[in-house]
Motif scaffolding. Structure first.
Motif, short mmCIF file in Angstrom:
data_model
loop_
_atom_site.label_atom_id
_atom_site.label_comp_id
_atom_site.label_asym_id
_atom_site.label_seq_id
_atom_site.Cartn_x
_atom_site.Cartn_y
_atom_site.Cartn_z
N GLU A 271 0.51 2.58 0.63
CA GLU A 271 0.78 3.10 -0.70
C GLU A 271 1.35 2.01 -1.61
N LYS A 272 2.27 1.21 -1.06
CA LYS A 272 2.83 0.10 -1.84
C LYS A 272 1.76 -0.92 -2.19
N SER A 273 0.89 -1.18 -1.23
CA SER A 273 -0.18 -2.14 -1.48
C SER A 273 -1.12 -1.65 -2.57
N ILE A 274 -1.43 -0.35 -2.54
CA ILE A 274 -2.29 0.23 -3.56
C ILE A 274 -1.62 0.13 -4.92
N ASN A 275 -0.33 0.40 -4.93
CA ASN A 275 0.40 0.36 -6.19
C ASN A 275 0.41 -1.03 -6.81
N ARG A 276 0.29 -2.04 -5.98
CA ARG A 276 0.43 -3.41 -6.48
C ARG A 276 -0.90 -4.12 -6.67
N MET A 277 -1.91 -3.67 -5.99
CA MET A 277 -3.16 -4.44 -6.03
C MET A 277 -3.91 -4.23 -7.33
N ILE A 278 -4.67 -5.20 -7.69
CA ILE A 278 -5.51 -5.12 -8.88
C ILE A 278 -6.94 -4.92 -8.41
N GLN A 279 -7.46 -3.75 -8.65
CA GLN A 279 -8.81 -3.46 -8.18
C GLN A 279 -9.84 -4.05 -9.14
N SER A 280 -10.85 -4.66 -8.55
CA SER A 280 -11.90 -5.27 -9.36
C SER A 280 -12.88 -4.20 -9.84
N SER A 281 -13.37 -4.38 -11.01
CA SER A 281 -14.41 -3.48 -11.52
C SER A 281 -15.14 -4.17 -12.65
N SER A 282 -16.28 -3.69 -12.96
CA SER A 282 -17.05 -4.28 -14.07
C SER A 282 -16.47 -3.81 -15.39
N THR A 283 -16.71 -4.59 -16.44
CA THR A 283 -16.20 -4.26 -17.76
C THR A 283 -17.37 -4.09 -18.74
N ASN A 284 -17.30 -3.06 -19.55
CA ASN A 284 -18.35 -2.79 -20.54
C ASN A 284 -17.69 -2.46 -21.87
N ASN A 285 -17.76 -3.42 -22.82
CA ASN A 285 -17.13 -3.24 -24.13
C ASN A 285 -15.63 -2.96 -23.99
N ASN A 286 -15.00 -3.72 -23.10
CA ASN A 286 -13.55 -3.59 -22.87
C ASN A 286 -13.16 -2.21 -22.35
N SER A 287 -14.10 -1.43 -21.89
CA SER A 287 -13.75 -0.14 -21.32
C SER A 287 -14.79 0.22 -20.27
#
Length: 411
Positions: A271-287
Motif C-alpha cells: 500500500e505504501k509503495s502504491i501510494n508513492r509510485m508514479i504509474q506510467s501512462s500515455s498522455t493525450n492533450n495533457n489529459s
C-alpha cells in the motif's frame, strides 16, 4: 584352495614396509580411490594391527566387501569392533551397516546404542547420529519413538545437512513440529512462527522452504493455489520486490482474509509503495486515462491540465489520482520558483471533502520534518486516503490546511 588364499592374504597383509601412520592411511585411501585394493590392503594391515582406528575401519571394509582380500565377515567384524572400541565413528557405522545389511536390525541397533551410550559424542556425530535418530523415527531394531528421534535430529552436528539431503527428513521434521503445535503443515507453521515471534525458527523454516520446496515463483504460485495463506503472502512479497505492488496488494489482501500475519505486513508495504509510485501512462492533450492492474479492474488514474485546479499562491500542481479498492492516492508536484531553497511540509490535517463528508489523510511521501527543495527545483510527492467514493466526474475538494487547496477535482 580357500585355505591357500587365506594364507596368501595374511602373508600379503603382513609383509609390507611401514611408513608413518597418517601417511600410510592416506596412501591407502588414494590406492582405494584408484581401485588398487590389494596394494591398499598391504598398507593397512600392519597399521590396523598396530591400533590405528581409521586403518582398522578401512581393513574391515575390505574384508566385508572382499576387495583386495578374500571376503571374510569374521575378520571384518573383528577390525570394525577394534575401531569402534576406540570410539571411531566410522568403525561403529561399519558394524551397524553390516548387521543392517544382513537384516539383523535388532543387533544393528543394539551395537549402535551400545557405542553411542559408551561414547556420548557419537549420539550427535554426523553418521552415527543419523543412524541413531533414523532407528527411532522408523522403529528400526527398536520401539518407534518420534519424539526422541527428532530430538536427536535437532542435536545432530550436521543438522542442516541432514535437513537438506537426508531423504526428505527436512519436510518430515517441519510437518512433525507443526503437528506438535497443532498446525496442519509446515506452510501454516511458518505463519504460526511468524505470528508468535519465534523469529529464529521462522527464518530457519523460511530458508528450508525457499531452498528445498519453493525454489521458483512458479513453486510459490502452486502452493498459493493449494490454499496456503503464507505461500500467498510470500508470493505477494515476490511481486512487491519485482516492483508490482498492485499484484502484491491483491494477493496479500487475500492472505490476510485467511488470517496470515505475514500478509498484513506485505499488504502495508504494498500500500505504501502504491501510494508513492508514479504509474506510467500515455498522455493525450495533457489529459488521459490509464487502468491499473491487480487491485481492481476499474481502478483509474488521471492526468490533469497544468494549474487547472491550483487555487493558492504556493506553486503546487495536481498531476495524478490513483483510485484502488481500498485507497485513493493523489500525486502532486511542488515547484519552487524562488532562487533560494525552501522546505516543503505537509500539514497533518490535510483532508478531502466529498459529498458532505471529510476523509483524513492516512499518509504521504514527505518526511515529517519536511524536505528541502532547491531554488527553481521541483519535488513530486503523494498523499494517500481511504477510498474516496467519487465516480470521477462528480468532483471533490483537497484541502492542505495551510498552503494550498484544490476544488472540484474530477477525473
Amino acid at each position: 584352495m580357500k585355505a591357500l588364499i587365506k594364507s596368501f592374504t595374511v602373508f600379503m597383509l603382513t609383509a609390507l614396509p611401514l611408513m608413518g601412520s597418517a601417511q600410510s592411511v592416506n596412501y591407502a585411501k588414494s590406492l582405494i580411490k584408484e581401485g588398487k585394493y590389494l596394494e591398499a590392503a598391504k598398507q593397512l594391515r600392519p597399521l590396523a594391527d598396530g591400533g590405528n582406528a581409521e586403518a582398522q575401519y578401512m581393513a574391515a571394509k575390505l574384508f566385508f566387501e572382499g576387495k583386495g582380500v578374500a571376503k571374510n565377515v569374521n575378520q571384518g567384524i573383528k577390525y570394525a569392533t577394534l575401531s569402534a572400541n576406540q570410539g571411531y565413528e566410522m568403525g561403529v557405522c561399519a558394524l551397524y551397516d553390516y548387521y543392517s545389511s544382513a537384516n539383523n536390525n535388532i543387533k544393528a541397533f543394539s551395537v549402535l546404542k551400545s557405542y553411542t551410550d559408551r561414547f556420548p559424542d557419537l549420539k550427535v556425530a554426523i553418521f552415527t547420529g543419523f543412524r541413531l535418530f533414523n532407528c527411532y523415527l522408523e522403529g528400526k531394531g527398536t520401539t518407534k519413538n518420534e519424539e526422541l528421534g527428532w530430538e536427536l535430529f535437532e542435536k545432530n552436528n550436521d543438522y542442516e545437512w541432514n535437513m537438506k539431503n537426508m531423504a526428505g527428513f527436512g519436510e518430515r521434521y517441519w510437518n512433525y513440529k507443526a503437528e506438535q503445535d497443532g498446525v496442519s503443515d509446515m506452510f501454516d507453521y511458518a505463519d504460526y512462527l511468524y505470528c508468535n515471534y519465534y523469529k529464529t525458527k521462522y527464518y530457519e523454516l523460511e530458508k528450508f522452504i525457499s531452498e528445498e520446496k519453493c525454489k521458483t515463483k512458479t513453486d510459490w504460485a502452486e502452493e498459493a493455489d493449494n490454499g496456503h495463506a503464507w505461500a500467498k503472502a510470500k508470493l505477494a512479497e515476490i511481486y512487491l520486490n519485482e516492483n508490482n505492488p498492485q499484484r502484491a496488494y491483491a494477493l496479500a489482501q487475500l492472505a490476510m482474509g485467511q488470517g496470515s500475519c505475514l500478509a498484513k505486513e506485505i499488504f502495508e508495504r504494498a500500500e505504501k509503495s502504491i501510494n508513492r509510485m508514479i504509474q506510467s501512462s500515455s498522455t493525450n492533450n495533457n489529459s488521459s486515462r490509464a487502468y491499473s492492474s491487480g487491485i481492481n479492474s476499474s481502478a483509474k488514474t488521471g492526468f490533469y491540465k497544468v494549474n487547472k485546479y491550483r487555487t493558492s499562491a504556493t506553486d503546487v500542481i495536481l498531476t495524478k489520482i490513483d483510485v484502488g479498492k481500498s485507497y485513493t492516492t493523489i500525486t502532486l508536484k511542488y515547484r519552487n520558483n524562488t532562487n533560494g531553497a525552501r522546505r516543503l511540509t505537509i500539514n497533518p490535517n490535510t483532508h478531502v471533502e466529498y459529498n458532505g463528508r471529510t476523509y483524513r489523510m492516512t499518509g504521504n511521501s514527505v518526511p515529517p520534518s519536511g524536505i528541502m527543495v532547491n531554488g527553481n527545483g521541483s519535488y513530486e510527492f503523494t498523499i494517500s486516503f481511504p477510498q474516496i467514493p467519487s465516480n470521477g466526474s462528480d468532483g471533490f475538494n483537497l484541502i492542505e490546511n495551510g498552503s494550498w487547496k484544490f476544488y472540484n477535482i474530477t477525473y
